[in-house]
Design an enzyme around this catalytic site. Structure first.
Site, PDB file in Angstrom:
ATOM      1  N   CYS A   1       3.309  17.682 -11.056  1.00 31.00           N
ATOM      2  CA  CYS A   1       4.562  17.436 -11.793  1.00 31.00           C
ATOM      3  C   CYS A   1       5.266  16.153 -11.348  1.00 31.00           C
ATOM      4  O   CYS A   1       6.318  15.813 -11.878  1.00 31.00           O
ATOM      5  CB  CYS A   1       5.505  18.628 -11.644  1.00 31.00           C
ATOM      6  SG  CYS A   1       6.275  18.760 -10.012  1.00 31.00           S
ATOM      7  N   HIS A  13       0.823  -1.220   0.000  1.00 33.30           N
ATOM      8  CA  HIS A  13       0.000   0.000   0.000  1.00 33.30           C
ATOM      9  C   HIS A  13       0.855   1.268   0.000  1.00 33.30           C
ATOM     10  O   HIS A  13       0.380   2.333   0.361  1.00 33.30           O
ATOM     11  CB  HIS A  13      -0.955   0.006   1.209  1.00 33.30           C
ATOM     12  CG  HIS A  13      -2.043  -1.019   1.089  1.00 33.30           C
ATOM     13  ND1 HIS A  13      -2.748  -1.505   2.164  1.00 33.30           N
ATOM     14  CD2 HIS A  13      -2.559  -1.661   0.012  1.00 33.30           C
ATOM     15  CE1 HIS A  13      -3.639  -2.398   1.758  1.00 33.30           C
ATOM     16  NE2 HIS A  13      -3.538  -2.522   0.456  1.00 33.30           N
ATOM     17  N   SER A  59      -6.296  -7.986   9.619  1.00 34.29           N
ATOM     18  CA  SER A  59      -7.682  -8.429   9.772  1.00 34.29           C
ATOM     19  C   SER A  59      -8.131  -9.229   8.549  1.00 34.29           C
ATOM     20  O   SER A  59      -9.181  -9.865   8.580  1.00 34.29           O
ATOM     21  CB  SER A  59      -8.608  -7.220   9.957  1.00 34.29           C
ATOM     22  OG  SER A  59      -8.551  -6.398   8.801  1.00 34.29           O
ATOM     23  N   PRO A  96      -4.155 -11.444  17.973  1.00 28.60           N
ATOM     24  CA  PRO A  96      -4.920 -11.686  19.208  1.00 28.60           C
ATOM     25  C   PRO A  96      -6.347 -12.159  18.926  1.00 28.60           C
ATOM     26  O   PRO A  96      -6.998 -12.711  19.805  1.00 28.60           O
ATOM     27  CB  PRO A  96      -4.950 -10.319  19.909  1.00 28.60           C
ATOM     28  CG  PRO A  96      -3.969  -9.465  19.191  1.00 28.60           C
ATOM     29  CD  PRO A  96      -3.760 -10.041  17.823  1.00 28.60           C
TER      30      PRO A  96
HETATM   31  P1  OAD Z   1      -6.629  -3.764  10.397  1.00 29.64           P
HETATM   32  O1  OAD Z   1      -6.649  -2.553  11.265  1.00 29.64           O
HETATM   33  O2  OAD Z   1      -7.783  -4.030   9.515  1.00 29.64           O
HETATM   34  O3  OAD Z   1      -6.443  -5.056  11.310  1.00 29.64           O
HETATM   35  C1  OAD Z   1      -5.502  -5.071  12.340  1.00 29.64           C
HETATM   36  C2  OAD Z   1      -5.380  -6.497  12.845  1.00 29.64           C
HETATM   37  O4  OAD Z   1      -4.342  -6.520  13.805  1.00 29.64           O
HETATM   38  C3  OAD Z   1      -6.624  -7.055  13.523  1.00 29.64           C
HETATM   39  O5  OAD Z   1      -6.890  -8.359  13.039  1.00 29.64           O
HETATM   40  C4  OAD Z   1      -6.251  -7.090  15.000  1.00 29.64           C
HETATM   41  O6  OAD Z   1      -6.862  -8.179  15.697  1.00 29.64           O
HETATM   42  C5  OAD Z   1      -4.760  -7.291  14.917  1.00 29.64           C
HETATM   43  N1  OAD Z   1      -3.994  -6.798  16.069  1.00 29.64           N
HETATM   44  C6  OAD Z   1      -4.270  -5.833  16.961  1.00 29.64           C
HETATM   45  N2  OAD Z   1      -3.289  -5.702  17.855  1.00 29.64           N
HETATM   46  C7  OAD Z   1      -2.340  -6.596  17.529  1.00 29.64           C
HETATM   47  C8  OAD Z   1      -1.060  -6.952  18.045  1.00 29.64           C
HETATM   48  N3  OAD Z   1      -0.538  -6.340  19.110  1.00 29.64           N
HETATM   49  N4  OAD Z   1      -0.378  -7.930  17.417  1.00 29.64           N
HETATM   50  C9  OAD Z   1      -0.879  -8.573  16.346  1.00 29.64           C
HETATM   51  N5  OAD Z   1      -2.066  -8.275  15.801  1.00 29.64           N
HETATM   52  C10 OAD Z   1      -2.786  -7.301  16.375  1.00 29.64           C
HETATM   53  O7  OAD Z   1      -5.238  -3.700   9.593  1.00 29.64           O
HETATM   54  P2  OAD Z   1      -4.883  -4.302   8.166  1.00 29.64           P
HETATM   55  O8  OAD Z   1      -5.385  -5.686   8.031  1.00 29.64           O
HETATM   56  O9  OAD Z   1      -3.449  -4.040   7.967  1.00 29.64           O
HETATM   57  O10 OAD Z   1      -5.422   0.201   3.737  1.00 29.64           O
HETATM   58  O11 OAD Z   1      -5.709  -3.360   7.224  1.00 29.64           O
HETATM   59  C11 OAD Z   1      -5.580  -3.499   5.852  1.00 29.64           C
HETATM   60  C12 OAD Z   1      -5.719  -2.176   5.184  1.00 29.64           C
HETATM   61  O12 OAD Z   1      -6.931  -1.536   5.601  1.00 29.64           O
HETATM   62  C13 OAD Z   1      -4.660  -1.155   5.546  1.00 29.64           C
HETATM   63  O13 OAD Z   1      -3.468  -1.324   4.842  1.00 29.64           O
HETATM   64  C14 OAD Z   1      -5.327   0.139   5.174  1.00 29.64           C
HETATM   65  C15 OAD Z   1      -6.650  -0.131   5.826  1.00 29.64           C
HETATM   66  O14 OAD Z   1      -7.727   0.607   5.414  1.00 29.64           O
HETATM   67  C16 OAD Z   1      -5.487   1.368   3.102  1.00 29.64           C
HETATM   68  O15 OAD Z   1      -5.478   2.424   3.693  1.00 29.64           O
HETATM   69  C17 OAD Z   1      -5.551   1.244   1.620  1.00 29.64           C
END
Ligand code: OAD
Length: 248
Positions: A131, A120, A190, A215
């Protein structure tokens, strides 16, 4: 959980080509909030109003003020945690080949990983919409928003907004890495956002073992992942690395 940590260490010790897919959760212990779930950014603001390319084009000042400037402040403070450092160590051991990350915080490179596919984009750079001149984010004057290029054009982060395609080379390289690994580590995502969420499926269909660290369960759990190690990424990765050290 302890059994699964031993199992993961054994799976990694016998693997030849490990790929990691990471999401916002891996950076939570570095102080960067996730998007979804408890304390998530999208609980406070609507992604379609602030993170869609159409919203940015319509009102860049609003998106800069509410979303982007705040991201800069948080990312500036963040340092790699035990999960980032564990993945860097796995690469140094010759086990991990590639990190595919949905994160734009640059923490995998800060930790020492050298092959990082930034699915991303990366927040460290801003680009002029007129530009295409690029600026390091840290050098951009944000006293007036939106910040502008010396040509007068509006700057935008080199990140993918909703409604924009994933750069083709990132997509293809990720698909190729996923297809050729024997273990995929899926950490802190997630698995709601496509096409990134489909990457573990490619590995699974190619015969790889898929290990989740999170988690919470995700749509991959019990369907695509072989097992879920429930817990924070830093703590779990640290324990796996301790076990792995004893196996080698
Ligand atoms: P999310 O915010 O959707 O999900 C975060 C995940 O991390 C969840 O499954 C939580 O359970 C988990 N989590 C929370 N704390 C944690 C910890 N300490 N250790 C491990 N896991 C933990 O994040 P992404 O899946 O990365 O895109 O989201 C995908 C995309 O959605 C992002 O790149 C962004 C967002 O909108 C864009 O902006 C295009």
């Amino acid at each position: 959980m302890f059994d699964l940590i031993e199992k993961a260490a054994a799976d990694l010790a016998s693997a030849k080509n490990v790929v990691a897919l990471t999401g916002a959760g891996i950076s939570v212990e570095s102080g960067i909030p996730p998007f979804r779930g408890k304390g998530g950014i999208w609980e406070k603001i609507d992604p379609m109003e602030y993170a869609h390319i159409d919203s940015f084009l319509q009102d860049p000042e609003k998106v800069w003020r509410v979303l982007i400037k705040g991201m800069k402040d948080v990312i500036d403070q963040a340092r790699p945690n035990a999960a980032h450092l564990g993945l860097a160590r796995l690469e140094a051991l010759g086990i991990l080949k590639t990190v595919i990350t949905q994160n734009v915080d640059g923490l995998h490179q800060d930790a020492g990983n050298t092959d990082v596919i930034e699915f991303h984009g990366n927040f460290a750079w801003q680009k002029c919409m007129d530009c295409s001149r690029r600026y390091a984010t840290r050098s951009v004057d944000m006293s007036r928003l939106p910040p502008r290029c010396r040509c007068g054009g509006i700057l935008r982060p080199e990140c993918v907004f909703f409604g924009e395609p994933i750069p083709t080379h990132h997509l293809y390289r990720s698909q190729d890495a996923a297809e050729h690994c024997d273990v995929m580590l899926v950490i802190g995502t997630s698995a709601w956002v496509q096409p990134a969420a489909s990457i573990p499926l490619i590995s699974k269909q190619s015969g790889a073992r898929v290990i989740e660290i999170n988690p919470e369960p995700t749509p991959l759990t019990h369907h695509i992942s072989d097992y879920l190690i429930k817990g924070p990424a830093g703590e779990v990765t640290h324990r796996i690395m301790e076990k792995l050290a004893k196996l080698r």
